[in-house]
Structure formats: C-alpha cells, structure tokens
Scaffold this motif. Structure first.
Motif, PDB file in Angstrom:
ATOM      1  N   ARG A  88       0.703  -1.217   0.054  1.00 12.59           N
ATOM      2  CA  ARG A  88       0.154  -0.076   0.208  1.00 12.59           C
ATOM      3  C   ARG A  88       0.810   1.139  -0.169  1.00 12.59           C
ATOM      4  O   ARG A  88       0.257   2.228  -0.489  1.00 12.59           O
ATOM      5  N   THR A  89       2.146   1.013   0.557  1.00  8.77           N
ATOM      6  CA  THR A  89       2.848   2.347   0.518  1.00  8.77           C
ATOM      7  C   THR A  89       3.610   2.341  -1.138  1.00  8.77           C
ATOM      8  O   THR A  89       3.730   3.591  -1.358  1.00  8.77           O
ATOM      9  N   PHE A  90       3.906   1.509  -1.288  1.00  9.36           N
ATOM     10  CA  PHE A  90       4.574   1.268  -2.706  1.00  9.36           C
ATOM     11  C   PHE A  90       3.726   0.765  -3.874  1.00  9.36           C
ATOM     12  O   PHE A  90       2.763   1.677  -4.408  1.00  9.36           O
ATOM     13  N   ASN A  91       3.545  -0.487  -3.983  1.00 12.47           N
ATOM     14  CA  ASN A  91       2.627  -0.727  -5.180  1.00 12.47           C
ATOM     15  C   ASN A  91       2.569  -2.415  -5.003  1.00 12.47           C
ATOM     16  O   ASN A  91       3.335  -2.913  -4.232  1.00 12.47           O
ATOM     17  N   GLY A  92       1.652  -2.943  -5.648  1.00 15.72           N
ATOM     18  CA  GLY A  92       1.673  -4.758  -5.774  1.00 15.72           C
ATOM     19  C   GLY A  92       2.568  -5.133  -6.030  1.00 15.72           C
ATOM     20  O   GLY A  92       2.821  -6.193  -5.502  1.00 15.72           O
ATOM     21  N   PHE A  93       3.457  -4.762  -7.138  1.00 12.50           N
ATOM     22  CA  PHE A  93       4.410  -5.575  -7.583  1.00 12.50           C
ATOM     23  C   PHE A  93       5.318  -5.627  -6.709  1.00 12.50           C
ATOM     24  O   PHE A  93       5.923  -6.715  -6.368  1.00 12.50           O
ATOM     25  N   LEU A  94       5.846  -4.735  -6.027  1.00  9.79           N
ATOM     26  CA  LEU A  94       7.206  -4.639  -5.015  1.00  9.79           C
ATOM     27  C   LEU A  94       6.603  -5.544  -3.912  1.00  9.79           C
ATOM     28  O   LEU A  94       7.443  -6.348  -3.216  1.00  9.79           O
ATOM     29  N   GLY A  95       5.348  -5.241  -3.522  1.00  9.00           N
ATOM     30  CA  GLY A  95       4.840  -5.912  -2.212  1.00  9.00           C
ATOM     31  C   GLY A  95       4.578  -7.339  -2.488  1.00  9.00           C
ATOM     32  O   GLY A  95       5.293  -8.242  -1.674  1.00  9.00           O
ATOM     33  N   THR A  96       4.131  -7.504  -3.714  1.00 16.13           N
ATOM     34  CA  THR A  96       3.963  -9.130  -3.679  1.00 16.13           C
ATOM     35  C   THR A  96       5.605  -9.901  -4.205  1.00 16.13           C
ATOM     36  O   THR A  96       5.618 -11.079  -3.676  1.00 16.13           O
ATOM     37  N   THR A  97       6.424  -9.293  -4.921  1.00 18.30           N
ATOM     38  CA  THR A  97       7.781  -9.694  -4.939  1.00 18.30           C
ATOM     39  C   THR A  97       8.580  -9.912  -3.907  1.00 18.30           C
ATOM     40  O   THR A  97       9.093 -11.032  -3.369  1.00 18.30           O
ATOM     41  N   ILE A 104       9.160 -17.876   0.153  1.00 16.37           N
ATOM     42  CA  ILE A 104      10.175 -19.166  -0.259  1.00 16.37           C
ATOM     43  C   ILE A 104      11.144 -19.220   0.670  1.00 16.37           C
ATOM     44  O   ILE A 104      11.643 -20.524   0.941  1.00 16.37           O
ATOM     45  N   GLU A 105      11.823 -18.356   1.113  1.00 17.65           N
ATOM     46  CA  GLU A 105      12.965 -18.291   1.909  1.00 17.65           C
ATOM     47  C   GLU A 105      12.608 -18.918   3.320  1.00 17.65           C
ATOM     48  O   GLU A 105      13.398 -19.880   3.633  1.00 17.65           O
ATOM     49  N   SER A 106      11.576 -18.501   3.841  1.00 17.56           N
ATOM     50  CA  SER A 106      11.021 -19.047   5.183  1.00 17.56           C
ATOM     51  C   SER A 106      10.979 -20.493   4.822  1.00 17.56           C
ATOM     52  O   SER A 106      11.085 -21.486   5.829  1.00 17.56           O
ATOM     53  N   THR A 107       9.857 -20.850   3.948  1.00 18.79           N
ATOM     54  CA  THR A 107       9.614 -22.357   3.636  1.00 18.79           C
ATOM     55  C   THR A 107      11.147 -23.313   3.554  1.00 18.79           C
ATOM     56  O   THR A 107      11.109 -24.450   3.970  1.00 18.79           O
ATOM     57  N   ALA A 108      11.799 -22.846   2.766  1.00 13.36           N
ATOM     58  CA  ALA A 108      13.208 -23.506   2.866  1.00 13.36           C
ATOM     59  C   ALA A 108      13.876 -23.723   4.195  1.00 13.36           C
ATOM     60  O   ALA A 108      14.509 -24.752   4.353  1.00 13.36           O
ATOM     61  N   TYR A 109      13.806 -22.539   5.029  1.00 14.66           N
ATOM     62  CA  TYR A 109      14.344 -22.692   6.369  1.00 14.66           C
ATOM     63  C   TYR A 109      13.510 -23.705   7.464  1.00 14.66           C
ATOM     64  O   TYR A 109      13.955 -24.459   8.000  1.00 14.66           O
ATOM     65  N   PHE A 110      12.276 -23.688   7.109  1.00 10.00           N
ATOM     66  CA  PHE A 110      11.441 -24.412   7.905  1.00 10.00           C
ATOM     67  C   PHE A 110      11.533 -26.047   7.396  1.00 10.00           C
ATOM     68  O   PHE A 110      11.604 -27.103   8.133  1.00 10.00           O
ATOM     69  N   THR A 464      22.922 -20.936  -3.578  1.00  7.60           N
ATOM     70  CA  THR A 464      22.321 -19.781  -2.858  1.00  7.60           C
ATOM     71  C   THR A 464      21.991 -18.752  -3.733  1.00  7.60           C
ATOM     72  O   THR A 464      20.798 -18.181  -3.683  1.00  7.60           O
ATOM     73  N   LEU A 465      22.866 -18.208  -4.340  1.00  3.84           N
ATOM     74  CA  LEU A 465      22.920 -17.055  -5.686  1.00  3.84           C
ATOM     75  C   LEU A 465      21.570 -17.565  -6.373  1.00  3.84           C
ATOM     76  O   LEU A 465      20.463 -16.616  -6.733  1.00  3.84           O
ATOM     77  N   ALA A 466      21.164 -18.837  -6.857  1.00  4.44           N
ATOM     78  CA  ALA A 466      20.207 -18.997  -7.782  1.00  4.44           C
ATOM     79  C   ALA A 466      19.114 -18.929  -7.076  1.00  4.44           C
ATOM     80  O   ALA A 466      17.936 -18.540  -7.597  1.00  4.44           O
ATOM     81  N   PHE A 467      18.994 -19.654  -5.902  1.00  3.06           N
ATOM     82  CA  PHE A 467      17.767 -19.541  -5.067  1.00  3.06           C
ATOM     83  C   PHE A 467      17.137 -18.057  -4.973  1.00  3.06           C
ATOM     84  O   PHE A 467      15.775 -17.857  -4.804  1.00  3.06           O
ATOM     85  N   VAL A 468      18.189 -17.350  -4.345  1.00  2.00           N
ATOM     86  CA  VAL A 468      17.881 -16.089  -4.037  1.00  2.00           C
ATOM     87  C   VAL A 468      17.149 -15.189  -5.304  1.00  2.00           C
ATOM     88  O   VAL A 468      16.093 -14.540  -5.026  1.00  2.00           O
ATOM     89  N   ILE A 469      17.823 -15.365  -6.307  1.00  2.00           N
ATOM     90  CA  ILE A 469      17.411 -14.705  -7.524  1.00  2.00           C
ATOM     91  C   ILE A 469      16.053 -15.269  -8.070  1.00  2.00           C
ATOM     92  O   ILE A 469      15.098 -14.342  -8.320  1.00  2.00           O
ATOM     93  N   LEU A 470      15.732 -16.382  -8.199  1.00  2.00           N
ATOM     94  CA  LEU A 470      14.851 -17.057  -8.387  1.00  2.00           C
ATOM     95  C   LEU A 470      13.386 -16.757  -7.616  1.00  2.00           C
ATOM     96  O   LEU A 470      12.447 -16.621  -8.007  1.00  2.00           O
ATOM     97  N   SER A 471      13.704 -16.555  -6.324  1.00  2.00           N
ATOM     98  CA  SER A 471      12.671 -16.267  -5.363  1.00  2.00           C
ATOM     99  C   SER A 471      12.070 -14.943  -5.648  1.00  2.00           C
ATOM    100  O   SER A 471      10.891 -14.769  -5.634  1.00  2.00           O
ATOM    101  N   PHE A 472      12.960 -14.108  -6.009  1.00  2.00           N
ATOM    102  CA  PHE A 472      12.565 -12.608  -6.289  1.00  2.00           C
ATOM    103  C   PHE A 472      11.710 -12.708  -7.765  1.00  2.00           C
ATOM    104  O   PHE A 472      10.823 -12.072  -7.871  1.00  2.00           O
ATOM    105  N   VAL A 473      12.425 -13.237  -8.675  1.00  2.00           N
ATOM    106  CA  VAL A 473      12.034 -13.340 -10.027  1.00  2.00           C
ATOM    107  C   VAL A 473      10.667 -13.997 -10.265  1.00  2.00           C
ATOM    108  O   VAL A 473       9.789 -13.637 -10.904  1.00  2.00           O
TER     109      VAL A 473
END
Length: 503
Positions: A88-97, A104-110, A464-473
């Motif tokens: 709501r401060t920025f936009n749905g694109f940033l919020g969702t991303t 995804i990061e949390s699920t991997a941690y769990f 790790t790099l691939a996982f992080v990039i893919l999570s955002f993409v």
C-alpha cells in the motif's frame, strides 16, 4: 463479491480468536531463543568475542524495528501485516515480489529445521546416553542421522503441525503456545541447573567433556584471543540475522487477534523475552566456564558444547535430562508450528488481493485456509528432498537469509514514507536507524562466508545465489501473470493496492 470487484469478497472470514498469550508466543517462536542457544550462534563466533554482550547490543539496535512494527500494526492491523504495508505504500508489484520471496526463503528454512529436527533429537539422546551409560540411546542417535530417517521424521513433525491447523485455526495457535511454554520452562530449568553449578563447574562438567572427547589441552588458554569489542560486534550479525529481527509473525495475523493492543504486546514482549533468554543463557555459560574455556569450546567444539548439552551434562537425573532435551525439541517444533500459521496468512493476503488464485482464501468449518496449508505442505515436503540429495547443498540455503534482511529494509523504507506522509517523526527516526542497520546486515549476509551466500574465497555460492534470484524473479512473474489474467477478466488488481483490505 462479484468477479469485477477489487477483493475476492467483502470480508476475509478469518475469526478474531487469538488472545494475548497466543500473540506473544507466536513471535517468540519466530525469534526462537532456544535454537539460538543451541547451534545457531556459538559455533560461529570469532576469536575475542563474547556472545552475551553482543546479544545486548543486538537487542538495543532492534528496538526501533519493534517500534515500527508496533506502530504500523496499530494503524493497519490486517492479515499479511508488512506485506500490506509495503504494497500500500509502494505498489502491488513490489509488495508481492518481496512477500513471495520471503515466504520461499522461510519455507526453505522450515524444511531445513524439519530435516535437522532429528539431529537435535540425536544430540539430546547421544548426550544422555553417553552421560548415563545408556548405549541404546547412542545407537538410536546414530540411526537418526541417516538422511532417510531425517526426512521421514521431519515430514511427520511438519505434517502434525499442518494437521492441527487444518482441523481448526485455533488449534494451530494453541500448538504454538503450548510448545513455546514448554520450551520456555525447560530453558529456565536449564539456566537454574547452570547457576547451581557455578561454584564447581569445571569439576561438574569434566565427565561431559570427557565422554564427548572435547577436553581441552592444558595450554588451551594460550590459543584464545583476549576480549575484543570489535570481535564482539562481529558476532552481532549472527545474532541479528537468526534471532531478533524476526518479529513479523504476530503482525501477519493481526486480523485474527482479539485486540490491537495484543498485536503490540506480540511485538515487544517476545523481543524482550528473547533478549533476556539469549543474554542470560550465554552469560551463565561464560560465568560458569570462564571466558577462555567457554570461547575455546565454542570455537573448537561448538556443535557439541552448547547451552543445552552442557545443562544436560551437568546432571545425572534422567527425568530432568529428558525434560531439558524436550525443551530444545519444543523450540525447534515451535518454529514449524508458527511457520505453518504465518505462511498461510501471507499467501491468504496475496490471494485476497487476487494475486494468487481465490481458492487460497477459502476457509473450512474450522476457520482454516485449508488449501493454503495444503500448498505449504506440498512445497515443504518438496524442499525436504533437497537435504536428502545433498546436505551440503541444502545447508547452503541458509544463505538465503539475505532475503529477510532486504525485506526488513524495505519494510523500514515503507515506514519512513508512511511516517513522512502522516507526520510521525518518531516513526521516521526509527525507520532511518533500521534502514541503516538492515543495510549493514544485508552487506554482512552477502559478504560473510558464515552465512553461506559466499564461499570462503569470496565467490558467491551458486546454489544460494540461484535460489535468492529465483525467489524474487518468480514472485515478480506471479504478480505480472496475475495482473494480465485479471485484466482479461476486466479486473484491475492495481486498484486493490489503493485501499486497505477489509477484515
């Protein structure tokens, strides 16, 4: 509501059934002091550092973040918490991303916590077995270290947490609360055991370090660097990244909390309790063993010499040993229990904004988003396979913690903009402090080999790099695909981000 409406319906349908204790225990499980006292911090400290001092500094630096979450939770108490604030401060694109990457990061941690749950059981059984001469416990511990048993036990434990939440939403919260209370009680008892042995600690602990084969050489003190404030500050990112900042759980379920003040309690109270437990736990370790002995064992035998194993090793009382061991397991389990609740609420919030399919907002008779929980179970069981295939590859996913640091920095930026727009100077000051702090933690997360994002030679870990990039993409692509799909149906999902979702 109709197909062309902004949200999927006029009300979320979630029940305000979460009391003050549930709100506190949810974030307490999120920060997980007991796991911090296990092997999250002590094996990785640099020479010259003292953990309990770093814990106090970390607590102080996190207080502004707690103010941010408390303030915004009071103003915008909705399911999804900081996802709603960002979008709501920025936009749905940033919020969702950002929110999807965090999930995804949390699920991997769990998944990793579920997989290594058996390692915690093994550590407890091995310690008790060696101390009490029960060889069968040591044998069971060795068996549980096999990947297939780790997977099966992890899947079973996570499945139990999912099952409670599916049957009734209230039961999911109760599971977090009960496991947390047991964990806290065991932690306090372990501290009492340590305190009672301060006078003759080295005599009392001699059997434990002997049977574990970690007795230091006579000249061990010469290999331990003297206290250094710089080295102590160097511990701060380890504490901060794995413990204090994770306070988004209770705000994420704010729409289900009976009173807004309970959400605020659920931010500050768990933070202060966590700070007290981590600080006091490590303080007792240093008081008992002394600086040189404690740091020698942490640095050289940190995966064996822990707060929990030492407390168990200081007594031959089997029921007491078992209860303290159960306490450690309850800390591990509480991470999974809170994770099941919170993951579902973030996905629910995004589905309510029409980013995810509407089915993820459907509730069963128990008030539970059953399809979201099913999605969580499938995703986690899939990620659980990763450690079976390659444990070293799986542990590299801990480096994805950088996603959380970036996420909290974005939350702080959103708070700064909100404070500026609504003339809230205290919020703006807190936001500036936290933006700088999380910028520092993000830098540490991507440059310090301790966090697995980079290797010891400074090159990024490719997994790790691939996982992080893919999570955002993937998060970005999900939003764009949803926007395109809904536009074809005559729905502009951008309109959802111009107003606060209904409760």
């Amino acid at each position: 509501m109709g197909e062309n409406s902004v949200f999927t319906r006029e009300s979320s349908g979630l029940i305000k059934d979460v009391n003050g204790i549930d709100a506190v225990m949810l974030n307490l499980g999120n920060m997980s002091a007991g796991v911090a006292l296990y092997i999250s911090i002590s094996p990785f400290i640099p020479q010259g550092g003292i953990i309990w001092i770093a814990a106090i500094i970390g607590l102080i630096l996190t207080l502004p973040q707690a103010y941010i979450y408390s303030y915004l939770s009071g103003k915008i108490a909705r399911t999804g918490g900081d996802y709603v604030w960002i979008s709501r401060t920025f936009n749905g694109f940033l919020g969702t991303t950002m929110a999807f990457a965090l999930m995804i990061e949390s699920t991997a941690y769990f998944a990793l916590i579920a997989f290594f749950f058996s390692q915690a059981i093994g550590s407890v059984l091995s310690t008790i077995g060696r101390m009490d001469g029960i060889t069968s416990l040591v044998s069971i511990s060795n068996t549980l270290s096999a990947p297939v048993y780790s997977y099966l036990l992890g899947a079973m434990i996570f499945g139990i947490a999912i099952g409670f939440n599916i049957l009734k939403a209230k039961w999911g919260y109760a599971l977090v609360t009960v496991s947390g209370l047991i964990a806290m009680a065991a932690t306090i008892i372990a501290m009492v055991v340590l305190a009672m042995n301060l006078g003759d600690f080295h005599t009392a602990i001699s059997k434990f370090i002997s049977v574990e084969g970690i007795t230091p050489p006579s000249n061990y003190a010469s290999s331990v660097a003297p206290f250094s404030l710089v080295a102590t500050i160097g511990i701060l990112p380890i504490i901060a990244i794995f413990t204090y900042p994770w306070m988004q759980a209770t705000p994420a379920v704010a729409a289900e909390v009976k009173k807004v003040k309970f959400v605020k309690y659920g931010v500050f109270v768990p933070l202060l309790i966590t700070g007290a437990l981590v600080t006091l736990g490590f303080f007792l370790m240093y008081q008992a063993g002394g600086y040189a002995f404690t740091n020698y064992e942490f640095i050289n035998n940190g995966f064996t010499y822990t707060f929990w194993t030492v407390a168990i090793g200081l007594t031959n009382n089997l029921p007491l040993q078992l209860f303290m061991g159960i306490g450690l397991l309850m800390w591990e389990f509480s991470i999974l229990a809170y994770g099941v609740v919170v993951f579902a609420r973030y996905i629910f919030a995004m589905a309510f904004d029409r980013v995810f399919p509407e089915i993820f907002t459907r509730l069963n008779k128990g008030g539970s988003p059953v399809y979201t929980h099913a999605f969580d179970l499938a995703l986690t069981l899939g990620l659980l396979v990763f450690p079976v295939v390659s444990i070293s590859g799986a542990t590299s996913l801990y480096g994805a913690i950088v996603i959380g640091m970036v996420y909290f920095m974005v939350v702080s930026i959103a708070a700064l903009l909100y404070g500026s727009k609504n003339k809230a100077p205290a919020l703006m000051v807190a936001s500036v402090i936290e933006i700088a702090y999380f910028l520092f933690l993000t830098y540490e997360a991507v440059t310090n080999p301790t966090f697995s994002f980079v290797n010891s030679n400074g090159t990024p870990n490719p997994i790790t790099l691939a996982f992080v990039i893919l999570s955002f993409v993937i998060g970005a692509l999900i939003f764009l695909a949803s926007k395109f799909y809904n536009k074809k149906r005559g729905v502009d999902i951008d309109l959802a981000y111009k107003e606060i979702p209904p409760e």
